[in-house]
Design an enzyme around this catalytic site. Structure first.
Site, PDB file in Angstrom:
ATOM      1  N   HIS A 159       0.822  -1.223   0.000  1.00 53.50           N
ATOM      2  CA  HIS A 159       0.000   0.000   0.000  1.00 53.50           C
ATOM      3  C   HIS A 159       0.852   1.269   0.000  1.00 53.50           C
ATOM      4  O   HIS A 159       0.325   2.366  -0.154  1.00 53.50           O
ATOM      5  CB  HIS A 159      -0.912   0.053   1.236  1.00 53.50           C
ATOM      6  CG  HIS A 159      -1.953  -1.015   1.270  1.00 53.50           C
ATOM      7  ND1 HIS A 159      -2.809  -1.248   0.219  1.00 53.50           N
ATOM      8  CD2 HIS A 159      -2.273  -1.930   2.228  1.00 53.50           C
ATOM      9  CE1 HIS A 159      -3.624  -2.255   0.531  1.00 53.50           C
ATOM     10  NE2 HIS A 159      -3.308  -2.690   1.732  1.00 53.50           N
ATOM     11  N   ASP A 167      -2.810 -10.467  -2.176  1.00 54.36           N
ATOM     12  CA  ASP A 167      -3.318  -9.924  -0.911  1.00 54.36           C
ATOM     13  C   ASP A 167      -4.769  -9.485  -1.163  1.00 54.36           C
ATOM     14  O   ASP A 167      -5.101  -9.009  -2.255  1.00 54.36           O
ATOM     15  CB  ASP A 167      -2.463  -8.730  -0.489  1.00 54.36           C
ATOM     16  CG  ASP A 167      -2.839  -8.188   0.880  1.00 54.36           C
ATOM     17  OD1 ASP A 167      -2.103  -8.440   1.833  1.00 54.36           O
ATOM     18  OD2 ASP A 167      -3.886  -7.502   0.983  1.00 54.36           O
ATOM     19  N   HIS A 211      -6.404  -7.048  -0.230  1.00 59.29           N
ATOM     20  CA  HIS A 211      -6.566  -5.607  -0.441  1.00 59.29           C
ATOM     21  C   HIS A 211      -5.841  -5.193  -1.720  1.00 59.29           C
ATOM     22  O   HIS A 211      -4.890  -5.865  -2.138  1.00 59.29           O
ATOM     23  CB  HIS A 211      -6.040  -4.858   0.791  1.00 59.29           C
ATOM     24  CG  HIS A 211      -6.676  -5.350   2.065  1.00 59.29           C
ATOM     25  ND1 HIS A 211      -5.995  -6.121   2.989  1.00 59.29           N
ATOM     26  CD2 HIS A 211      -7.941  -5.230   2.516  1.00 59.29           C
ATOM     27  CE1 HIS A 211      -6.817  -6.439   3.982  1.00 59.29           C
ATOM     28  NE2 HIS A 211      -8.005  -5.910   3.719  1.00 59.29           N
ATOM     29  N   ASP A 249      -4.669 -12.639   3.563  1.00 60.91           N
ATOM     30  CA  ASP A 249      -5.891 -12.124   4.175  1.00 60.91           C
ATOM     31  C   ASP A 249      -7.150 -12.403   3.354  1.00 60.91           C
ATOM     32  O   ASP A 249      -8.237 -11.990   3.751  1.00 60.91           O
ATOM     33  CB  ASP A 249      -5.768 -10.622   4.507  1.00 60.91           C
ATOM     34  CG  ASP A 249      -4.963  -9.845   3.501  1.00 60.91           C
ATOM     35  OD1 ASP A 249      -4.714 -10.374   2.405  1.00 60.91           O
ATOM     36  OD2 ASP A 249      -4.572  -8.701   3.812  1.00 60.91           O
TER      37      ASP A 249
HETATM   38 ZN    ZN Z   1      -4.076  -7.000   2.887  1.00 61.37          ZN
END
Ligand code: ZN
Length: 370
Positions: free
Chosen positions: A144, A181, A183, A269
């Site tokens: 991120h 991931d 996200h 995740d």
């Molecule tokens: Zn994540």
């Protein structure tokens, strides 16, 4: 070529602290201080993963390495000097909020440099043929992080730093980054979106993080047009939807791009019991996604595959998903049985929901591949 899998780890990376939080909520006001691990991005998840590698005997069949921290030169290829100075100053002052959902503690700057250094070394180990493939248990994570700002538990863009270091050192050409991931890999996308030499593909839960982000229409800009693919999947997507997306979009995109190295932003995740997302993967999902990319790497780039750890917040379950991944990378199957596998396999979407999810993947595949 050395046939083994290299695993990069350093205990010091587990000493990064986010300060007092309950899951992601700063303690204070109505948020009671937690008795246990506190912040979601807890060292325990990673420590238990490494411990399971050790007690299962798998560690003994890997090359185990630590590495030095990323140098200032390494960091400056990706990040602005002003951002790095701000990060170091806050770290030296004992920590605080470096960006949105990006709390740090004392010494986090040096620990983040070490995390990036592990990723650099893992890539180097594979490119120099000292290992067949590699895993970097980098913490804190990186996908991120923007060139000039921290967010989402990420303070340095580990994978981008490793890519630029490899390019500077060895003149490496085309690299593909597959981010599974749960996200969105927004940091990696933003750093490379105008570049044609780095293909970025993110599979993520639609709208999860950054909050509300979907991204299906973003395909890169300028020289990078076509070298960015987003695969947003609806909450509740499970094993079959992910494997379908890998087979119909990720692998064909890799075959078209012809990378010299494949890097995975390996978050866990999307597993079924993660507290920060709502997907339904299990250890065999990660095993089979790793297999698909290992086989693609064998066909396309002499097996050159590096996995860099990202998110994954279930202390109980991440170790089993991580073990399956490293088993598949190394070709070694331990005696460990995933005690949650059957339970999660029973939680998969109904046939009607799965058909809808596959239809969406097909629609996206027609736009970005066919
Ligand atoms: Zn994540």
């Amino acid at each position: 070529m050395n046939p083994t899998t290299a695993f990069f780890f350093d205990e010091m990376t587990l000493w990064h602290s986010a300060g007092a939080h309950a899951l992601t909520l700063p303690v204070g006001g109505w948020v009671q201080p937690p008795a246990g691990a506190g912040h979601a991005e807890s060292p325990e998840t990673k420590r238990r993963f490494k411990s399971l590698l050790d007690v299962s005997g798998l560690s003994r069949q890997l090359q185990l390495h630590s590495a030095g921290p990323a140098s200032e030169e390494d960091l400056l290829r990706v990040h602005g000097r002003a951002y790095l100075q701000r990060f170091k100053a806050l770290s030296d002052a004992g920590g605080g909020e470096l960006g949105p959902q990006a709390p740090i503690g004392p010494g986090s700057f040096e620990i983040a440099r070490l995390s990036a250094g592990l990723a650099i070394a893992a890539v180097n180990q594979v490119l120099s043929d000292q290992a067949h493939n590699a895993y970097s248990l980098s913490r804190p994570p990186g996908h991120h992080c923007l060139a000039d700002g921290a967010m989402g538990f990420c303070f340095l863009a580990n994978i981008a730093i490793a890519i630029e270091a490899a390019k500077a050192r060895s003149g490496l050409g085309k690299i593909a980054v597959i981010d599974w991931d749960v996200h969105h890999g927004n940091g990696t996308q933003s750093i490379f979106e105008a570049r044609g030499d780095v293909l970025t593909i993110s599979l993520h839960q639609d709208g999860c993080y950054p909050p509300g982000y979907s991204g299906a229409q973003e395909r890169g800009v300028g020289a990078g047009l076509g070298a960015n693919i987003n695969i947003p999947l609806l909450p509740g997507s499970g094993h079959a939807a992910y494997l379908h997306a890998v087979a119909r979009i990720v692998v064909p995109a890799l075959e078209r791009f012809q990378p010299e190295l494949i890097i995975v932003a390996c978050g866990y995740d999307a597993n079924a019991v993660d507290p920060l997302a709502r997907m339904l993967l299990h250890s065999d999902s990660f095993r089979l996604m790793t297999r698909a990319l290992r086989q693609a790497a064998e066909r396309l780039c002499q097996g050159r595959l590096v996995l860099v750890h990202e998110g994954g917040y279930s202390e109980a379950y991440v170790p089993f998903c991580g073990l399956a991944t490293v088993e598949e990378l190394s070709g070694v199957r331990t005696a460990v049985v995933d005690p949650m596998l059957e339970f999660v396999q029973l939680q998969q979407p109904t046939a009607a929901l799965l058909a809808f999810q596959k239809q969406w993947v097909e629609q996206l595949a027609q736009q970005v591949i066919d």
